[in-house]
Design a protein around this motif. Structure first.
Motif, PDB file in Angstrom:
ATOM      1  N   ALA A 263      37.702   8.584  25.871  1.00  0.00           N
ATOM      2  CA  ALA A 263      38.244   7.251  26.169  1.00  0.00           C
ATOM      3  C   ALA A 263      38.290   6.377  24.924  1.00  0.00           C
ATOM      4  O   ALA A 263      39.230   5.616  24.732  1.00  0.00           O
ATOM      5  N   LEU A 264      37.283   6.474  24.058  1.00  0.00           N
ATOM      6  CA  LEU A 264      37.229   5.673  22.830  1.00  0.00           C
ATOM      7  C   LEU A 264      37.283   6.592  21.616  1.00  0.00           C
ATOM      8  O   LEU A 264      36.709   7.684  21.619  1.00  0.00           O
ATOM      9  N   SER A 265      37.927   6.121  20.570  1.00  0.00           N
ATOM     10  CA  SER A 265      37.978   6.882  19.323  1.00  0.00           C
ATOM     11  C   SER A 265      36.620   6.857  18.634  1.00  0.00           C
ATOM     12  O   SER A 265      35.771   5.995  18.903  1.00  0.00           O
ATOM     13  N   SER A 266      36.428   7.794  17.707  1.00  0.00           N
ATOM     14  CA  SER A 266      35.171   7.832  16.956  1.00  0.00           C
ATOM     15  C   SER A 266      34.994   6.560  16.136  1.00  0.00           C
ATOM     16  O   SER A 266      33.876   6.062  15.956  1.00  0.00           O
ATOM     17  N   GLU A 267      36.093   5.995  15.646  1.00  0.00           N
ATOM     18  CA  GLU A 267      36.017   4.747  14.886  1.00  0.00           C
ATOM     19  C   GLU A 267      35.559   3.600  15.774  1.00  0.00           C
ATOM     20  O   GLU A 267      34.717   2.781  15.370  1.00  0.00           O
ATOM     21  N   THR A 268      36.062   3.536  16.995  1.00  0.00           N
ATOM     22  CA  THR A 268      35.652   2.480  17.925  1.00  0.00           C
ATOM     23  C   THR A 268      34.185   2.633  18.300  1.00  0.00           C
ATOM     24  O   THR A 268      33.452   1.634  18.420  1.00  0.00           O
ATOM     25  N   VAL A 269      33.741   3.864  18.469  1.00  0.00           N
ATOM     26  CA  VAL A 269      32.323   4.106  18.760  1.00  0.00           C
ATOM     27  C   VAL A 269      31.458   3.622  17.598  1.00  0.00           C
ATOM     28  O   VAL A 269      30.431   2.958  17.804  1.00  0.00           O
TER      29      VAL A 269
ATOM     30  N   VAL B 204      28.483   0.650  17.695  1.00  0.00           N
ATOM     31  CA  VAL B 204      27.105   0.793  17.227  1.00  0.00           C
ATOM     32  C   VAL B 204      26.795  -0.254  16.159  1.00  0.00           C
ATOM     33  O   VAL B 204      25.725  -0.873  16.162  1.00  0.00           O
ATOM     34  N   ALA B 205      27.750  -0.489  15.252  1.00  0.00           N
ATOM     35  CA  ALA B 205      27.553  -1.509  14.214  1.00  0.00           C
ATOM     36  C   ALA B 205      27.418  -2.888  14.842  1.00  0.00           C
ATOM     37  O   ALA B 205      26.598  -3.711  14.390  1.00  0.00           O
TER      38      ALA B 205
ATOM     39  N   LEU C 223      10.718  -3.988  10.821  1.00  0.00           N
ATOM     40  CA  LEU C 223      11.827  -3.045  10.915  1.00  0.00           C
ATOM     41  C   LEU C 223      13.127  -3.610  10.358  1.00  0.00           C
ATOM     42  O   LEU C 223      13.369  -4.810  10.404  1.00  0.00           O
ATOM     43  N   THR C 224      13.963  -2.722   9.854  1.00  0.00           N
ATOM     44  CA  THR C 224      15.318  -3.088   9.442  1.00  0.00           C
ATOM     45  C   THR C 224      16.189  -3.193  10.694  1.00  0.00           C
ATOM     46  O   THR C 224      15.805  -2.738  11.778  1.00  0.00           O
ATOM     47  N   PRO C 225      17.400  -3.791  10.586  1.00  0.00           N
ATOM     48  CA  PRO C 225      18.288  -3.860  11.761  1.00  0.00           C
ATOM     49  C   PRO C 225      18.554  -2.498  12.395  1.00  0.00           C
ATOM     50  O   PRO C 225      18.541  -2.362  13.620  1.00  0.00           O
ATOM     51  N   ALA C 226      18.798  -1.480  11.564  1.00  0.00           N
ATOM     52  CA  ALA C 226      19.053  -0.149  12.115  1.00  0.00           C
ATOM     53  C   ALA C 226      17.829   0.389  12.834  1.00  0.00           C
ATOM     54  O   ALA C 226      17.937   1.023  13.898  1.00  0.00           O
ATOM     55  N   GLN C 227      16.647   0.140  12.283  1.00  0.00           N
ATOM     56  CA  GLN C 227      15.417   0.598  12.927  1.00  0.00           C
ATOM     57  C   GLN C 227      15.162  -0.156  14.229  1.00  0.00           C
ATOM     58  O   GLN C 227      14.674   0.420  15.202  1.00  0.00           O
TER      59      GLN C 227
ATOM     60  N   ILE D  10      29.776   3.703  29.161  1.00  0.00           N
ATOM     61  CA  ILE D  10      30.419   4.311  27.992  1.00  0.00           C
ATOM     62  C   ILE D  10      29.364   4.893  27.054  1.00  0.00           C
ATOM     63  O   ILE D  10      28.472   4.178  26.583  1.00  0.00           O
ATOM     64  N   ALA D  11      29.459   6.182  26.779  1.00  0.00           N
ATOM     65  CA  ALA D  11      28.514   6.853  25.886  1.00  0.00           C
ATOM     66  C   ALA D  11      28.852   6.563  24.428  1.00  0.00           C
ATOM     67  O   ALA D  11      29.995   6.741  24.006  1.00  0.00           O
ATOM     68  N   LEU D  12      27.865   6.120  23.665  1.00  0.00           N
ATOM     69  CA  LEU D  12      28.032   5.928  22.231  1.00  0.00           C
ATOM     70  C   LEU D  12      27.437   7.079  21.431  1.00  0.00           C
ATOM     71  O   LEU D  12      27.687   7.204  20.228  1.00  0.00           O
TER      72      LEU D  12
END
Length: 281
Positions: free
Chosen positions: A54-60, A64-65, A92-96, A175-177
């Motif tokens: 349903a969503l492109s890899s770029e949209t995924v 996440v970002a 923690l960092t934002p990603a963590q 929607i799975a990310l």
């Protein structure tokens, strides 16, 4: 579902072993363009319809970002962290921080990349056909199961959380990310359970259906690749086990209805779903 070995979340919460064991695995539709009348009828019969792409890899990646940017102390969204991580958040960092987050609520108004997904024309076209009218989003959230401790979401019906007039049409979009697998906590559903109507919910590990009242023999696992999604009825019984793997299982979820949602009182809502103070299984 009583007795037997228990499974534990990282926070120590136990649930019966086998509660999410399902003999069936859903067969998804390939893409949103493949959702025709037969698939709409399938949705009405089963209460859910999975779509692989349903969503492109770029949209995924953008999604996440966007979540990563919102995982901060001054976030305009409502962010709920895993209980076991509260003491280390400041280090923690934002990603963590995203890896210790359980849930985001009300983010679409603050994050354009996520708002774009909530308003994706191809998704809304299918939602409109499932609803039978122009869709209006009334809830946006992200559900994350961090590796090695993302907690269970017990079996429930989403409408039990919404104080809406019975019969209000509601469609959820999950929607799975990441790759949502049977091991890391993909969705489990009870096929056709939306046609059983509202069922009794209690406050146990969450607002949930009593473990012993879930017809797991009708259960279906719904694994999805990143960018895959599942449309589902607001009365579909569903839940997810904890994530004890080393992989992430992050997902977006939106709820849509038509027109304005008419509300009911807390008392009326509790009566529909059989809730009572001090009620137990």
């Amino acid at each position: 579902m009583s007795g037997g070995r228990a499974t534990f979340d990282r926070d120590g919460t136990a649930y019966p072993s086998g509660l999410y064991d399902t003999a069936q695995v859903a067969e998804p539709v390939e893409g949103l363009d493949d959702v025709g009348e037969a698939e709409v009828e399938r949705y009405r019969r089963d209460g859910f319809l999975p779509v692989s792409r349903a969503l492109s890899s770029e949209t995924v990646r953008d999604a996440v970002a966007g979540l990563e940017d919102l995982a901060r102390p001054d976030s305009p969204a409502d962010v709920q962290y895993e209980a076991w991580a509260e003491k280390v958040l400041d280090t923690l960092t934002p990603a963590q921080r995203l890896d210790v987050t359980r849930k985001f609520m009300s983010f679409a108004a603050h994050e354009s990349r996520l708002a774009a997904i909530a308003n994706d024309p191809s998704i809304l076209d299918v939602v409109a056909r499932l609803l039978g009218g122009a869709p209006r989003m009334f809830q946006d959230m992200a559900l994350l199961k961090p590796p090695g401790g993302g907690r269970e979401k017990p079996w429930h019906q989403d409408n039990a959380f919404f104080h809406v007039v019975p019969g209000t049409p509601i469609v959820g979009v999950w929607i799975a990310l990441d790759a949502a697998t049977e091991d890391n906590g993909c969705m489990r559903v009870i096929r056709g359970s939306h046609r059983d109507g509202p069922v009794r919910h209690v406050h146990l590990r969450d607002l949930q259906i009593c473990d012993g009242n879930v017809p797991v023999d009708r259960g279906v696992a719904v694994p999805l690749p990143p960018g895959g999604l599942m449309f589902f009825d607001g009365l579909l019984q569903h839940g997810t086990p904890s994530n004890e793997t080393t992989t992430r299982r992050r997902a977006l979820q939106f709820h849509y209805t038509v027109d304005e949602v008419a509300s009911t009182s807390a008392e009326e809502h509790a009566a529909v779903f059989g809730m009572a103070d001090g009620d137990e299984c």
